[in-house]
Design a protein around this motif. Sequence first.
Motif, PDB file in Angstrom:
ATOM      1  N   PRO A   1      68.528  26.148 -21.125  1.00 36.69           N
ATOM      2  CA  PRO A   1      69.410  27.072 -20.391  1.00 36.69           C
ATOM      3  C   PRO A   1      70.160  28.039 -21.304  1.00 36.69           C
ATOM      4  N   ALA A   2      70.664  27.529 -22.444  1.00 38.51           N
ATOM      5  CA  ALA A   2      71.389  28.412 -23.361  1.00 38.51           C
ATOM      6  C   ALA A   2      70.458  29.479 -23.946  1.00 38.51           C
TER       7      ALA A   2
ATOM      8  N   VAL B   1      63.108  35.064 -12.570  1.00 37.83           N
ATOM      9  CA  VAL B   1      64.136  34.050 -12.872  1.00 37.83           C
ATOM     10  C   VAL B   1      65.067  33.871 -11.686  1.00 37.83           C
ATOM     11  N   LEU B   2      65.440  34.983 -11.074  1.00 39.49           N
ATOM     12  CA  LEU B   2      66.372  34.921  -9.945  1.00 39.49           C
ATOM     13  C   LEU B   2      65.764  34.187  -8.752  1.00 39.49           C
TER      14      LEU B   2
ATOM     15  N   ASN C   1      63.904  26.317  -9.517  1.00 40.78           N
ATOM     16  CA  ASN C   1      64.256  25.294 -10.505  1.00 40.78           C
ATOM     17  C   ASN C   1      65.223  25.791 -11.574  1.00 40.78           C
ATOM     18  N   ALA C   2      65.547  27.081 -11.545  1.00 43.59           N
ATOM     19  CA  ALA C   2      66.446  27.633 -12.561  1.00 43.59           C
ATOM     20  C   ALA C   2      67.881  27.157 -12.325  1.00 43.59           C
ATOM     21  N   GLN C   3      68.602  26.891 -13.408  1.00 43.24           N
ATOM     22  CA  GLN C   3      69.986  26.453 -13.324  1.00 43.24           C
ATOM     23  C   GLN C   3      70.867  27.575 -12.776  1.00 43.24           C
ATOM     24  N   PRO C   4      71.965  27.226 -12.087  1.00 42.65           N
ATOM     25  CA  PRO C   4      72.835  28.265 -11.493  1.00 42.65           C
ATOM     26  C   PRO C   4      73.363  29.263 -12.516  1.00 42.65           C
ATOM     27  N   GLU C   5      73.716  28.770 -13.732  1.00 42.66           N
ATOM     28  CA  GLU C   5      74.255  29.698 -14.725  1.00 42.66           C
ATOM     29  C   GLU C   5      73.180  30.679 -15.222  1.00 42.66           C
TER      30      GLU C   5
END
Length: 536
Positions: free
Chosen positions: A183-184, A208-209, A213-217
């Motif tokens: 994520p970072a 990505v949006l 499965n993408a993290q909220p941040e």
Amino acid sequence: MRLFLATLLGLLVLTSLPAHADPLADFTANLPKGGYSDRIVQIEAIATLGDPRAIPLLEALGKGELHTRKDSGALVTARREGREYFLTDPLSGADLGKAGRRDTKKIKVNNGVRSAIAEALAQLKLASADPAIRRAAAEEAAKYGSPTMLARLRAALEAEQVPDVKAAMQTALIAAELAAGTPAERIAAIDRLAGSFDPAVRALLGQVLSDANAQPEVKAAAAKAIDKIESQRAWLDAGLALFQGISLGSILLLAAIGLAITFGVMGVINMAHGEMIMLGAYSTFVVQEVFRAFLPASVFDLYLIAAIPVAFMVAALVGMAMERSVIRFLYSRPLETLLATWGVSLILQQAVRSIFGATNQEVANPNWMSGGVEIIGGVILTYNRLCIIAFCLIVLGLVVLVLRKTHFGLEMRAVTQNRGMARSMGIDSSRVDALTFGLGSGVAGIAGVALSQVGNVSPNLGQLYIVDSFMVVVFGGVGNLAGTFVAAMSLGVLNKFLEPAAGAVLGKVVVLVLVILFIQRRPRGLFALKGRSEEA
């Protein structure tokens, strides 16, 4: 896990083989064995070798042209022609003769195998000697975020010297990190992409949006980057619309300069003005054909320069003949002038159809006007439009010099302001009328030279610009060249800013309505000038 197995397999094979062995041949021999998942592992292992001989092998596999011989089990590339296959060695390309359709067995692939082939080819082509192939490979590599691809991109980026290929590799590396990182790392990659104008970057952030499965941040960072890109893109689009508007305004100005002289200064409603433009365009076509038929190819690019004086003279002579034979009897009778010149326009159109035919004629751009310069984010300013803008300013400057700094210009302005007083001073107003009309028609012919570079030449070419030309002259102020310039640029830019929202046709209608409303408030246009029509 599968990629780890492929890498481990590659290392084991490389360390266990004798020095003279060919690891690619060993991996290739294992391709027909096992199922689809085994085939993917073999393909990924082949990609880790970096051997360029694997490129035609994998391309043949993806096309369904990689077969095994039933009699020996040897791997061959089989290209079908009729009822037979022409066989070649998949690594060396050596000719292996022919075989019947039943003598070989195709190695089957599915979508998973095809995806592995595409990724492997992208990795291998990053080391190609051809910059175009490397750039295409980088653009393809942007779709994949495997650790192997990341390592291959980093290595290729360090060795790359060609600027545009290097930029493509940098974008691909960031895209790969965006797909495969923590994520970072993904947020850091998004931040680096946020200032890009590349449409592919906007698509990557959109993926990505929409990734469930993408993290909220990560999604929040992608949404912020997209907002920034769209804001920058809006300014870029506005700049592009401004350039296109100036380009359109230059075309309108070229078409209207001659009319500003014949209509604005002489007070003649010349409905055949568009046909003067058309004659200039056809003169350009004739000069092009003469250069093509009789002169060496090395000087062909000069035909456009030679066409400028030819087009001016042809249109000027036709205009002077029209003034001497028709228009001089109709001064101060605008309705009769309009009908007479409309009839002349029909005669000229039919004459051109009889000589050149009704079909469009193509006029080629010289090499020095072909192509364009890319500013940023895929925005390209074409050389032909840039040349037309510069040419328009040159023509306008020359016309101003003729009217302000020559004896003929002084006589023309004298006749315009007070015909009787000019005659009493010994000025031949009849000669001035003919030369003035010839000048306006000649400038229209030069406009035809420019218009031949942005579209095909047809008998109806002039009709496309006659209404716009009158609108520019009336809006700018009858007989005022400065007003004609301002009006042409204003209408061109306004058209291009309205088109995205209203469409091309509705945009023209809106512009016409706005001009009508303006003329209602200011009948003499932006810059009023006293002339013969005003005296009358």
